[in-house]
Design a protein around this motif. Structure first.
Motif: not given
Length: 322
Positions: A288-309
């Motif tokens: 759910g995205m209710r603003s430009a800031a929330e949309a930008a944050d969601a895209a940035a968070m999904l793009a983050r690398d998450v290490p397997s450990d």
């Protein structure tokens, strides 16, 4: 982009959950709603999900306007059937109506009949201002009075006919509970199921049988509610879990998960968004995205690398199902 298994319908990994555009819990201005869609589009989001239920049609109308200047073949649009909107209601100023801050000048009527499905889709096409809908879900059929039997008996076959006629590209069911969704995976030829809140860092019930069975039978799964309505976005006293105040135990669990993700240099939101993609049946995650800031944050968070450990540590600590 992934294609929903068994169909030709593509979805982006990050999907736009447009319940927020229906004023979920609080009002959103038109400008903020359109800015959220614009920012999500710029970030590569090409899958947008809505429903008549969201704000008594407000979400569909806003989403249709926000997407109206873009080529129809450039994005995938899903909506839902099961609740018809009928004129008449208490009216008056905006109020919290079933979770949505809207003027209650209409009321919802459960209808999982074949005629109700066709009428619902026709109404949604009008509100959205488009000539087709790519994916149609049976919405919250388990919450209907007969436990969803009419949806399986009448509404689902109607969707199959519409798919065969080419009116819709893919069909499925969207619910908050795992067991009813498993019936659509095992007893029907649905292309996709939308599972909300049951495959997250705090609740992995869908991973026990729904996701493995969907993978085995060649079905796709879309995951919603990865933040469990707020607790995994910002765990603090007063945060909500599944739209209610989170218990002390749940808050403590969320804070333990947060401490581990941050120790690995990963924001909790990034871990929550990336977690569902660890299962190959998952095609997309709706946020759910209710603003430009929330949309930008969601895209940035999904793009983050998450290490397997990080995942290994969560499992070792008993915070994730192996």
């Amino acid at each position: 982009m992934k294609t929903l298994r068994g169909s030709k319908v593509p979805v982006s990994a990050l999907g736009f959950g447009a319940a927020t555009l229906g004023n979920l819990f609080r009002e959103v201005t038109d400008d903020d709603a359109y800015a959220a869609v614009d920012t999500a589009w710029e970030a590569g989001v090409r899958y947008f999900d809505t429903a008549p239920h969201y704000g008594l049609g407000l979400s569909e109308r806003r989403l249709g306007l926000a997407l109206s200047g873009r080529p129809r073949d450039a994005y995938t649009l899903s909506t839902k059937v099961g609740r018809l909107l009928e004129p008449g209601g208490p009216g008056g100023p905006a109020s919290l109506d079933d979770g949505f801050v809207v003027a209650a000048d209409q009321h919802r009527v459960w209808d999982f009949s074949a005629d109700g499905v066709r009428r619902s889709i026709e109404d949604s096409l009008t509100r959205l201002g488009v000539d087709r809908i790519d994916v149609v879900y049976l919405h919250d059929a388990d919450a209907c009075g007969d436990g969803g039997e009419q949806a399986l008996r009448e509404a689902y076959p109607a969707l199959e006919r519409l798919r065969a006629e080419g009116v819709v590209g893919a069909i499925g069911a969207g619910m908050n509970h795992v067991a009813p969704l498993e019936r659509y995976v095992t007893e029907t030829d649905a292309d996709v199921v939308l599972c909300a809140g049951r495959y997250s860092l705090l609740d992995q019930r869908a991973g026990l049988s729904l996701l493995p069975e969907a993978l085995r039978r060649g079905r796709s799964v879309v995951i919603g509610g990865v933040f469990n309505s707020g607790l995994l976005a910002d765990p603090q006293p007063g945060a909500t879990y599944d739209y209610k105040a989170a218990s002390v135990d749940l808050l403590g669990r969320a804070l333990r998960i947060k401490s581990i993700t941050e120790a690995h240099g990963v924001p909790l939101r990034a871990a929550a968004l990336n977690f569902p993609f660890r299962h190959p049946a998952v095609a997309s995650v709706l946020v759910g995205m209710r603003s430009a800031a929330e949309a930008a944050d969601a895209a940035a968070m999904l793009a983050r690398d998450v290490p397997s450990d990080l995942w290994d540590e969560l499992k070792d600590e008993g915070l994730l199902t192996p």
